[in-house]
Design a protein around this motif. Structure first.
Motif, mmCIF file in Angstrom:
data_model
loop_
_atom_site.group_PDB
_atom_site.id
_atom_site.type_symbol
_atom_site.label_atom_id
_atom_site.label_comp_id
_atom_site.label_asym_id
_atom_site.label_seq_id
_atom_site.Cartn_x
_atom_site.Cartn_y
_atom_site.Cartn_z
ATOM 1 N N LEU A 104 -11.616 -64.238 27.217
ATOM 2 C CA LEU A 104 -12.697 -65.220 27.135
ATOM 3 C C LEU A 104 -12.322 -66.497 27.882
ATOM 4 O O LEU A 104 -13.166 -67.112 28.551
ATOM 5 C CB LEU A 104 -13.016 -65.536 25.676
ATOM 6 C CG LEU A 104 -13.641 -64.392 24.871
ATOM 7 C CD1 LEU A 104 -13.796 -64.794 23.410
ATOM 8 C CD2 LEU A 104 -14.993 -64.000 25.447
ATOM 9 N N ALA B 255 -22.718 -64.992 32.640
ATOM 10 C CA ALA B 255 -21.607 -65.458 33.473
ATOM 11 C C ALA B 255 -21.740 -64.942 34.900
ATOM 12 O O ALA B 255 -21.477 -65.677 35.865
ATOM 13 C CB ALA B 255 -20.278 -65.005 32.871
ATOM 14 N N GLN C 123 -12.730 -65.868 31.582
ATOM 15 C CA GLN C 123 -14.149 -65.873 31.937
ATOM 16 C C GLN C 123 -14.681 -67.297 32.015
ATOM 17 O O GLN C 123 -15.432 -67.647 32.937
ATOM 18 C CB GLN C 123 -14.958 -65.070 30.915
ATOM 19 C CG GLN C 123 -14.774 -63.566 31.022
ATOM 20 C CD GLN C 123 -15.679 -62.818 30.060
ATOM 21 O OE1 GLN C 123 -16.491 -63.409 29.361
ATOM 22 N NE2 GLN C 123 -15.538 -61.509 30.025
ATOM 23 N N ALA C 124 -14.293 -68.135 31.060
ATOM 24 C CA ALA C 124 -14.743 -69.522 31.059
ATOM 25 C C ALA C 124 -14.233 -70.250 32.309
ATOM 26 O O ALA C 124 -14.986 -71.001 32.950
ATOM 27 C CB ALA C 124 -14.251 -70.231 29.800
ATOM 28 N N CYS C 125 -12.977 -70.022 32.665
ATOM 29 C CA CYS C 125 -12.413 -70.645 33.866
ATOM 30 C C CYS C 125 -13.132 -70.168 35.124
ATOM 31 O O CYS C 125 -13.366 -70.951 36.056
ATOM 32 C CB CYS C 125 -10.916 -70.350 33.969
ATOM 33 S SG CYS C 125 -9.917 -71.146 32.703
#
Length: 339
Positions: free
Chosen positions: A311, A267, A314-316
């Protein structure tokens, strides 16, 4: 598309033979600079939403883990620049801490333990690189298989019980120098070394050329195999260093130590702007993104969010960073249309 001559002249020729400098222009924000804007905005939001996360104590508590993540992200960046992906980070980080702990007590020498751990990591990196570039196995499949073997080996060494780390390593990992944790200084050393080699040396220009177009680099006489395997070797050394520092900071090593350093590291690379298409990349941006991810996690925890929300955040962040990366190109197109 660039032809072979253009690619090689860009990356393989010494800087002295390149064309004259272009007229000076106002500095613009490229794909590797947006992370600095994001980091400033994140700390500004943290100061407003959760002021405790930007206190001196909170930052000093976060920085050691951010430094470790930056080291892992540096290794992952080098592999991604070669159009690869190293999924063995979990096993490598865990195994490095275990090997360091076991050999440190066995030989009563932390220096020898560090050397052995780095050598083990380097060998594993060469195996990863050979499987990917020589045997032509997909990087995802090859490194996942190696990761499974590493975790199994780590379990056999520990018996699923965490092992203690030599006191010397714990002292080093918890030390501070000039007001900053030593882990941060180690991270700066790794990032600076990777940046200098990839940006200021002939080896680095060839490394980038191989990532941009392996066939063109091969036609220009570059040993593509050496650079691809070298990328996995360098990443394994970074993972080993991170694993030893993490084990020293925690005070123990286990087969699960590296679980939190695979997806966050990838990431960080993505948020830093390094594309998976190879060639272009920035270890500095990845390191800054590691700090961004560490502070973001601390902010989410301070707000009382659970693991699922972390999570999701983090994805956003990854989606937002991927979108923002294309803003400079979009702005240039809009300016041309207006003209």
């Amino acid at each position: 598309m660039l032809n072979q001559a253009e690619i090689m002249s860009e990356f393989l020729e010494p800087s002295s033979t390149k064309s004259k400098a272009k007229p000076a222009r106002f500095p613009s924000i490229d794909e590797f600079s947006w992370i600095w804007v994001g980091l400033i905005l994140l700390f500004a939001c943290s100061a407003i939403i959760a002021p405790g996360t930007v206190s001196r104590g909170s930052i000093l508590a976060m920085l050691p883990f951010a430094g470790i993540l930056a080291i892992v992200a540096t290794g992952q960046t080098l592999v991604i620049q070669q159009r690869g992906l190293d999924m063995s980070a979990i096993g490598m980080v865990s195994l490095a801490g275990i090997v360091m702990a076991r050999t440190g007590f066995a030989f009563d020498s932390i220096v020898l333990a560090v050397v052995i751990s780095v050598c083990v990591g380097g060998i594993i990196g060469i195996v990863n690189g050979a499987l990917v570039s020589r045997v032509a196995i997909t990087p995802l499949v090859a490194t996942l298989a190696v990761n499974a073997l590493l975790i199994g080996f780590a379990r056999s060494l520990t018996g699923n019980v965490p092992v203690d780390v030599p006191t010397v390593m714990q002292t080093i990992s918890h030390a501070q120098f000039l007001g900053l944790p030593v882990n941060v200084w180690f991270a700066l050393a790794f990032v600076a070394s990777a940046w200098l080699i990839t940006r200021k040396t002939v080896v680095g220009r060839r490394f980038i050329a191989v990532g941009v177009n392996p066939r063109a680099a091969q036609a220009a006489g570059v040993n593509v195999l050496k650079y691809k395997i070298g990328a996995y070797f360098a990443s394994a050394v970074c993972f080993s260093a991170a694993g030893m520092l993490l084990a020293g900071f925690i005070g123990s090593a286990s087969q699960t130590s590296g679980n939190d350093y695979l997806l966050p590291a990838i990431a960080a690379v993505v948020v830093g702007g390094t594309p998976f298409t190879g060639g272009r990349g920035s270890v500095i941006a990845s390191a800054v993104a590691a700090l961004f991810m560490a502070q973001l996690g601390q902010l989410v925890l301070a707000l009382g969010a659970g693991a699922a929300v972390q999570l999701l955040v983090q994805a956003c962040a990854i989606l937002l960073a991927t979108t923002v990366r294309h803003l400079p190109e979009l702005l240039r197109k809009l300016r041309k249309e207006r003209r």
